[in-house]
Design an enzyme around this catalytic site. Sequence first.
Site, PDB file in Angstrom:
ATOM      1  CG  HIS A 184      25.442  37.972  65.113  1.00 42.78           C
ATOM      2  ND1 HIS A 184      24.779  38.457  64.021  1.00 42.78           N
ATOM      3  CD2 HIS A 184      24.665  37.016  65.653  1.00 42.78           C
ATOM      4  CE1 HIS A 184      23.625  37.820  63.916  1.00 42.78           C
ATOM      5  NE2 HIS A 184      23.526  36.940  64.880  1.00 42.78           N
TER       6      HIS A 184
ATOM      7  CG  ASP B  50      24.161  30.989  70.998  1.00 40.71           C
ATOM      8  OD1 ASP B  50      23.014  30.752  71.410  1.00 40.71           O
ATOM      9  OD2 ASP B  50      24.481  30.949  69.798  1.00 40.71           O
TER      10      ASP B  50
HETATM   11  N1  CMC Z   1      36.628  34.065  67.942  1.00 41.24           N
HETATM   12  C1  CMC Z   1      37.751  34.479  67.316  1.00 41.24           C
HETATM   13  N2  CMC Z   1      37.783  35.078  66.117  1.00 41.24           N
HETATM   14  C2  CMC Z   1      36.605  35.278  65.510  1.00 41.24           C
HETATM   15  C3  CMC Z   1      35.382  34.872  66.078  1.00 41.24           C
HETATM   16  C4  CMC Z   1      35.422  34.255  67.341  1.00 41.24           C
HETATM   17  N3  CMC Z   1      34.291  33.836  67.935  1.00 41.24           N
HETATM   18  N4  CMC Z   1      34.373  35.184  65.255  1.00 41.24           N
HETATM   19  C5  CMC Z   1      34.924  35.773  64.186  1.00 41.24           C
HETATM   20  N5  CMC Z   1      36.290  35.846  64.338  1.00 41.24           N
HETATM   21  C6  CMC Z   1      37.242  36.468  63.416  1.00 41.24           C
HETATM   22  C7  CMC Z   1      37.506  35.603  62.203  1.00 41.24           C
HETATM   23  O1  CMC Z   1      38.603  34.739  62.400  1.00 41.24           O
HETATM   24  C8  CMC Z   1      37.763  36.649  61.141  1.00 41.24           C
HETATM   25  O2  CMC Z   1      39.086  37.138  61.334  1.00 41.24           O
HETATM   26  P1  CMC Z   1      39.995  37.567  60.043  1.00 41.24           P
HETATM   27  O3  CMC Z   1      39.306  38.771  59.461  1.00 41.24           O
HETATM   28  O4  CMC Z   1      41.337  37.854  60.614  1.00 41.24           O
HETATM   29  O5  CMC Z   1      39.996  36.392  59.112  1.00 41.24           O
HETATM   30  C9  CMC Z   1      36.824  37.795  61.512  1.00 41.24           C
HETATM   31  O6  CMC Z   1      36.633  37.675  62.925  1.00 41.24           O
HETATM   32  C10 CMC Z   1      35.466  37.728  60.800  1.00 41.24           C
HETATM   33  O7  CMC Z   1      34.917  36.445  61.056  1.00 41.24           O
HETATM   34  P2  CMC Z   1      34.031  35.647  60.029  1.00 41.24           P
HETATM   35  O8  CMC Z   1      34.099  34.206  60.389  1.00 41.24           O
HETATM   36  O9  CMC Z   1      34.394  36.046  58.616  1.00 41.24           O
HETATM   37  O10 CMC Z   1      32.607  36.254  60.352  1.00 41.24           O
HETATM   38  P3  CMC Z   1      31.226  35.628  59.957  1.00 41.24           P
HETATM   39  O11 CMC Z   1      30.271  36.750  59.878  1.00 41.24           O
HETATM   40  O12 CMC Z   1      31.376  34.771  58.734  1.00 41.24           O
HETATM   41  O13 CMC Z   1      30.908  34.655  61.173  1.00 41.24           O
HETATM   42  C11 CMC Z   1      30.112  33.793  63.233  1.00 41.24           C
HETATM   43  C12 CMC Z   1      30.006  34.936  62.205  1.00 41.24           C
HETATM   44  C13 CMC Z   1      29.004  33.946  64.260  1.00 41.24           C
HETATM   45  C14 CMC Z   1      29.944  32.445  62.515  1.00 41.24           C
HETATM   46  C15 CMC Z   1      31.497  33.872  63.910  1.00 41.24           C
HETATM   47  O14 CMC Z   1      31.654  35.096  64.585  1.00 41.24           O
HETATM   48  C16 CMC Z   1      31.750  32.697  64.874  1.00 41.24           C
HETATM   49  O15 CMC Z   1      32.210  31.636  64.440  1.00 41.24           O
HETATM   50  N6  CMC Z   1      31.437  32.867  66.206  1.00 41.24           N
HETATM   51  C17 CMC Z   1      31.548  31.768  67.155  1.00 41.24           C
HETATM   52  C18 CMC Z   1      30.318  30.869  67.061  1.00 41.24           C
HETATM   53  C19 CMC Z   1      29.088  31.510  67.678  1.00 41.24           C
HETATM   54  O16 CMC Z   1      29.131  32.055  68.778  1.00 41.24           O
HETATM   55  N7  CMC Z   1      27.963  31.392  66.979  1.00 41.24           N
HETATM   56  C20 CMC Z   1      26.662  31.909  67.444  1.00 41.24           C
HETATM   57  C21 CMC Z   1      26.215  33.078  66.631  1.00 41.24           C
HETATM   58  S1  CMC Z   1      24.838  33.997  67.358  1.00 41.24           S
HETATM   59  C22 CMC Z   1      23.505  32.922  67.475  1.00 41.24           C
HETATM   60  C23 CMC Z   1      23.180  32.131  66.274  1.00 41.24           C
HETATM   61  O17 CMC Z   1      23.306  32.553  65.134  1.00 41.24           O
HETATM   62  O18 CMC Z   1      22.741  31.013  66.481  1.00 41.24           O
END
Ligand code: CMC
Length: 427
Positions: free
Chosen positions: A306, A363
């Site tokens: 998140h 989720d």
């Molecule tokens: N699985 C594997 N690796 C992950 C995941 C994941 N679900 N989420 C983040 N990472 C890794 C990412 O690859 C990055 O690694 P590195 O530092 O080595 O490059 C690190 O963690 C930080 O990730 P980020 O993408 O920079 O983080 P963000 O704050 O931009 O993204 C997020 C947040 C929710 C988009 C992301 O965690 C994600 O894609 N999660 C899966 C989709 C999901 O479950 N979304 C629902 C969110 S909660 C409800 C809502 O908002 O609707």
Amino acid sequence: MANTAELTVDGKSYSFPTLEGTEHEKAFDISNLRDQTGYVTLDRGYKNTGATKSAITFLDGEQGILQYRGYAIEDLAAKASFLEVAYLLIYGELPTKDQYSQFETSIRRHTLVNEDMRKIFDGFPVKAHPMGVLASLVSAMSAFYSDLEGAEGDKTDLHIIRLLAKLPTIATWSYKRSQGHPINYPKNSLDYIPNFLNMMFSLPVEDYKIDPVVVEALNVLLILHADHEQNCSTSTVRLVGSSQANIYSSISAGISALWGPLHGGANQEVIEMLEDIKADGGDVAKYVDMAKNAKTTGFRLFGFGHRVYKNFDPRAKIIKKAADDVLSKLGINDPVLEIAKGLEEAALHDDYFVSRKLYPNVDFYSGIIYRALGIPTNMFTVMFAIGRLPGWIAQWKEMREQKEPIGRPRQIYTGPTLREFVSLENR
Ligand code: CMC
């Protein structure tokens, strides 16, 4: 104590005021940054940028705290009804008995959707994704309820009631169409959630028996989704609304933003992922490894991570417990629940997830409950939208009442510098 932040750039010093919210988060007020210094800030994904001041929802991602208007999410989920929470978010206080009865009665009276909207609806392909249908029909509402100019004061209240009343009706239409079944009209003798369930599941040949366990589970899920401060869809609603676009168009844009798999669309992705793991023999470790190599595999664990929570998402804690309760009360044994728990366990003990502070989010378990309630997978994000509607409305209304300027970010231009035009025949 008033603080200032000092910035030195190009040998000159500037000072900017700081400010502090009621829950003590601190900010630099850089409203005059460009005027004073000639610089803008660059913050891709708005990871550090406060777009507004808001009195609706507080969340502390480090401590896993979520509050609506000062009330803990745990209390609201355990003690309130979804419409009470909707009123709280939109109007700022919990309703008195009279206020609640008036609000609830008005919503009951506006559940019917204009018959001409059905003609639009009939034009969608049978297999259209319900989120696309929902966004389009909410946008179409602006054409049917066109008394929108200066949508302020009493008129805004009427549009709010219409949206809350009609969204479940429209949502169930898209499901009925995908099944090839006739749509159901709302029954205003029923409460909000039973009415939704009846429109979803009753058939001309067979009445639907409303199970209080299902109603209670949905009540909790809708409350947990009702607002989450300046997330992607809410920021979209506020940004679109800041151009003074009407409430229906603004919320339709929010629905489209919610649909994406990194946002609300993740709930559908989670169940599909769990099903894939099951079909692949249930080897949880293999998928954890794939997620750890996301850069090469392109695979993420949906329902994990998140932007703001760097500790457990408090909504996920409540939902995980609710999933256990609901499945046992309904006597359902869903093997994907065990796979989900195994995945969570494996991830929480893996350094990749621990070091990046990736925990299950709202989720991760919600789809398992929706499925137990008989809601099909492609309707999961629609359920999220029904839950999030009061939050979008509250945020749109606050944005208007605060008379916020049109939202318009800056950029750092990286394209070609000025060059001479060469006419077509010489290219
Ligand atoms: N699985 C594997 N690796 C992950 C995941 C994941 N679900 N989420 C983040 N990472 C890794 C990412 O690859 C990055 O690694 P590195 O530092 O080595 O490059 C690190 O963690 C930080 O990730 P980020 O993408 O920079 O983080 P963000 O704050 O931009 O993204 C997020 C947040 C929710 C988009 C992301 O965690 C994600 O894609 N999660 C899966 C989709 C999901 O479950 N979304 C629902 C969110 S909660 C409800 C809502 O908002 O609707």
